[in-house]
Design a protein around this motif. Structure first.
Motif, PDB file in Angstrom:
ATOM      1  N   UNK A 200      26.033  54.994 -65.775  1.00  0.00           N
ATOM      2  CA  UNK A 200      26.845  56.116 -65.304  1.00  0.00           C
ATOM      3  C   UNK A 200      27.154  56.040 -63.819  1.00  0.00           C
ATOM      4  N   UNK A 201      26.525  55.109 -63.116  1.00  0.00           N
ATOM      5  CA  UNK A 201      26.864  54.950 -61.695  1.00  0.00           C
ATOM      6  C   UNK A 201      27.416  53.541 -61.460  1.00  0.00           C
ATOM      7  N   UNK A 202      28.306  53.444 -60.440  1.00  0.00           N
ATOM      8  CA  UNK A 202      28.981  52.174 -60.162  1.00  0.00           C
ATOM      9  C   UNK A 202      28.014  50.998 -60.027  1.00  0.00           C
ATOM     10  N   UNK A 203      28.444  49.867 -60.550  1.00  0.00           N
ATOM     11  CA  UNK A 203      27.673  48.629 -60.376  1.00  0.00           C
ATOM     12  C   UNK A 203      28.591  47.629 -59.691  1.00  0.00           C
ATOM     13  N   UNK A 204      28.177  47.086 -58.555  1.00  0.00           N
ATOM     14  CA  UNK A 204      28.962  46.018 -57.924  1.00  0.00           C
ATOM     15  C   UNK A 204      28.059  44.792 -57.833  1.00  0.00           C
ATOM     16  N   UNK A 205      28.625  43.623 -58.135  1.00  0.00           N
ATOM     17  CA  UNK A 205      27.854  42.375 -58.144  1.00  0.00           C
ATOM     18  C   UNK A 205      26.630  42.484 -59.068  1.00  0.00           C
ATOM     19  N   UNK A 206      26.789  43.216 -60.188  1.00  0.00           N
ATOM     20  CA  UNK A 206      25.677  43.393 -61.116  1.00  0.00           C
ATOM     21  C   UNK A 206      25.275  42.066 -61.737  1.00  0.00           C
ATOM     22  N   UNK A 207      23.976  41.814 -61.790  1.00  0.00           N
ATOM     23  CA  UNK A 207      23.526  40.561 -62.388  1.00  0.00           C
ATOM     24  C   UNK A 207      23.019  40.802 -63.802  1.00  0.00           C
ATOM     25  N   UNK A 208      22.851  39.698 -64.510  1.00  0.00           N
ATOM     26  CA  UNK A 208      22.469  39.807 -65.925  1.00  0.00           C
ATOM     27  C   UNK A 208      21.048  40.288 -66.106  1.00  0.00           C
ATOM     28  N   UNK A 209      20.242  40.268 -65.018  1.00  0.00           N
ATOM     29  CA  UNK A 209      18.872  40.756 -65.187  1.00  0.00           C
ATOM     30  C   UNK A 209      18.755  42.265 -65.022  1.00  0.00           C
ATOM     31  N   UNK A 210      19.892  42.961 -64.874  1.00  0.00           N
ATOM     32  CA  UNK A 210      19.849  44.431 -64.887  1.00  0.00           C
ATOM     33  C   UNK A 210      19.295  44.870 -66.242  1.00  0.00           C
ATOM     34  N   UNK A 211      18.476  45.958 -66.270  1.00  0.00           N
ATOM     35  CA  UNK A 211      17.948  46.393 -67.567  1.00  0.00           C
ATOM     36  C   UNK A 211      19.043  47.017 -68.435  1.00  0.00           C
ATOM     37  N   UNK A 212      18.821  47.029 -69.738  1.00  0.00           N
ATOM     38  CA  UNK A 212      19.752  47.726 -70.638  1.00  0.00           C
ATOM     39  C   UNK A 212      19.768  49.213 -70.262  1.00  0.00           C
ATOM     40  N   UNK A 213      20.917  49.856 -70.460  1.00  0.00           N
ATOM     41  CA  UNK A 213      21.037  51.286 -70.138  1.00  0.00           C
ATOM     42  C   UNK A 213      20.011  52.089 -70.947  1.00  0.00           C
ATOM     43  N   UNK A 214      19.308  52.989 -70.259  1.00  0.00           N
ATOM     44  CA  UNK A 214      18.342  53.840 -70.977  1.00  0.00           C
ATOM     45  C   UNK A 214      19.069  54.976 -71.660  1.00  0.00           C
ATOM     46  N   UNK A 215      20.164  55.427 -71.018  1.00  0.00           N
ATOM     47  CA  UNK A 215      20.980  56.475 -71.639  1.00  0.00           C
ATOM     48  C   UNK A 215      22.394  55.942 -71.805  1.00  0.00           C
ATOM     49  N   UNK A 216      22.628  55.161 -72.889  1.00  0.00           N
ATOM     50  CA  UNK A 216      23.973  54.594 -73.087  1.00  0.00           C
ATOM     51  C   UNK A 216      25.034  55.697 -73.132  1.00  0.00           C
ATOM     52  N   UNK A 217      26.248  55.365 -72.647  1.00  0.00           N
ATOM     53  CA  UNK A 217      27.275  56.400 -72.517  1.00  0.00           C
ATOM     54  C   UNK A 217      27.808  56.921 -73.857  1.00  0.00           C
ATOM     55  N   UNK A 218      27.703  56.148 -74.924  1.00  0.00           N
ATOM     56  CA  UNK A 218      28.193  56.626 -76.238  1.00  0.00           C
ATOM     57  C   UNK A 218      27.537  55.819 -77.368  1.00  0.00           C
ATOM     58  N   UNK A 219      27.853  56.172 -78.618  1.00  0.00           N
ATOM     59  CA  UNK A 219      27.258  55.469 -79.774  1.00  0.00           C
ATOM     60  C   UNK A 219      27.669  54.010 -79.795  1.00  0.00           C
ATOM     61  N   UNK A 220      28.923  53.775 -79.409  1.00  0.00           N
ATOM     62  CA  UNK A 220      29.422  52.395 -79.372  1.00  0.00           C
ATOM     63  C   UNK A 220      28.473  51.551 -78.520  1.00  0.00           C
ATOM     64  N   UNK A 221      28.221  52.015 -77.288  1.00  0.00           N
ATOM     65  CA  UNK A 221      27.378  51.253 -76.365  1.00  0.00           C
ATOM     66  C   UNK A 221      25.936  51.167 -76.863  1.00  0.00           C
ATOM     67  N   UNK A 222      25.454  52.295 -77.399  1.00  0.00           N
ATOM     68  CA  UNK A 222      24.085  52.302 -77.925  1.00  0.00           C
ATOM     69  C   UNK A 222      23.911  51.187 -78.973  1.00  0.00           C
ATOM     70  N   UNK A 223      24.908  51.050 -79.844  1.00  0.00           N
ATOM     71  CA  UNK A 223      24.783  50.043 -80.905  1.00  0.00           C
ATOM     72  C   UNK A 223      25.138  48.635 -80.395  1.00  0.00           C
TER      73      UNK A 223
END
Ligand code: NAD
Length: 245
Positions: free
Chosen positions: A122-145
């Motif tokens: 829910x907050x901007x990510x710049x230069x996000x790397x692949x080791x970022x954790x999975x979202x704990x509160x996904x924005x919708x069912x699509x993302x959750x799945x």
């Protein structure tokens, strides 16, 4: 009789879709033999065999995966839907079925189209790397799945069993025949609904040209070998700089 898998024989699950069709066209140009597996057939193309079926149906998948060594999974219900049961059935159970069918059919490589939203909190990510954790509160069912789907595919990577997997995470994809992103933006603007800014106008969003996503998918497929460091990993894919929106 079982057909021996050939390294140039691949299947595109979701190959009737926007990204899938671009991928199919590029694969043909590179000399691959392509089968499309999709619940609908949206075009015809010389050299492409269409298998109409639901990816939750293992028998239907097994027929389409005969002799296939490489599978691209780019099917999903439309993200705009809020049908939780459908997302769960197709993205989670269906992906489980796809992986089972791949193992049974002797497929050697699976390349998943995931989504960059799997790490979006829910907050901007710049230069996000692949080791970022999975979202704990996904924005919708699509993302959750999509998160569960990606975990399933990466976990299935097993050098001993001979199944190698990798995931590519694009965000917004644009390009010719895009049915969603640009048409919806243009339509909203025409109706005069783009006069509002959510936030202060500096929110970041990332768009990737469809050919670049296709390039990433094929590169990862071709680099996927038992000794390769990409086995069982996910990669963000983007053009260059994110856009201020
Ligand atoms: P799309 O809707 O154009 O294509 C998806 C295809 O999947 C369709 O042809 C549909 O018929 C098929 N499908 C859906 N349910 C199925 C089922 N049960 N069995 C078999 N086929 C089924 O979508 P797209 O934009 O081409 O997206 C492709 C992939 O890329 C999806 O996994 C999506 O999550 C991912 N993705 C897309 C974007 C984007 O901006 N378009 C961004 C990030 C990730």
């Amino acid at each position: 009789t079982r057909i021996r898998p050939s390294s140039k024989r691949c299947a595109v699950i979701g190959g009737s879709g926007f990204l899938g069709r671009h991928l199919v066209e590029k694969l043909l140009g590179k000399g691959y033999t392509v089968s499309v597996f999709d619940i609908r057939q949206s075009y015809e193309l010389p050299g492409v065999t269409f298998h109409q079926g639901d990816l939750c149906d293992k028998q239907a998948l097994l027929t389409a995966l005969q002799g296939v060594s490489l599978v691209f999974h780019c099917a999903s219900p439309a993200p705009a839907s809020d049908d939780k049961a459908l997302f769960q059935r197709v993205n989670i159970q269906g992906t489980h079925t796809v992986l089972q069918a791949c193992t049974e059919a002797g497929v050697q490589k699976v390349v998943l189209t995931s989504s960059a939203s799997v790490v979006f909190e829910g907050t901007d990510i710049k230069d996000g790397r692949e080791d970022l954790p999975y979202a704990k509160k996904p924005i919708d069912y699509y993302t959750e799945t999509k998160i569960e789907q990606e975990k399933l595919v990466l976990k299935a990577c097993d050098k001993e069993k001979g199944l190698l997997t990798v995931a590519i995470r694009p965000h917004g994809i644009f390009g010719p025949r895009d049915p969603q992103l640009v048409p919806i933006l243009v339509d909203t603007a025409r109706r005069g609904n783009m006069k509002f800014i959510i936030g202060d106008g500096s929110n970041l969003v990332d768009f990737t040209f469809v050919d670049n996503v296709v390039h990433g998918l094929i590169l990862s497929a071709e680099s996927l070998r038992p000794e390769s460091p990409i086995c069982g990993k996910a990669y963000h894919i983007t053009n260059d700089e994110p856009v201020r929106f």
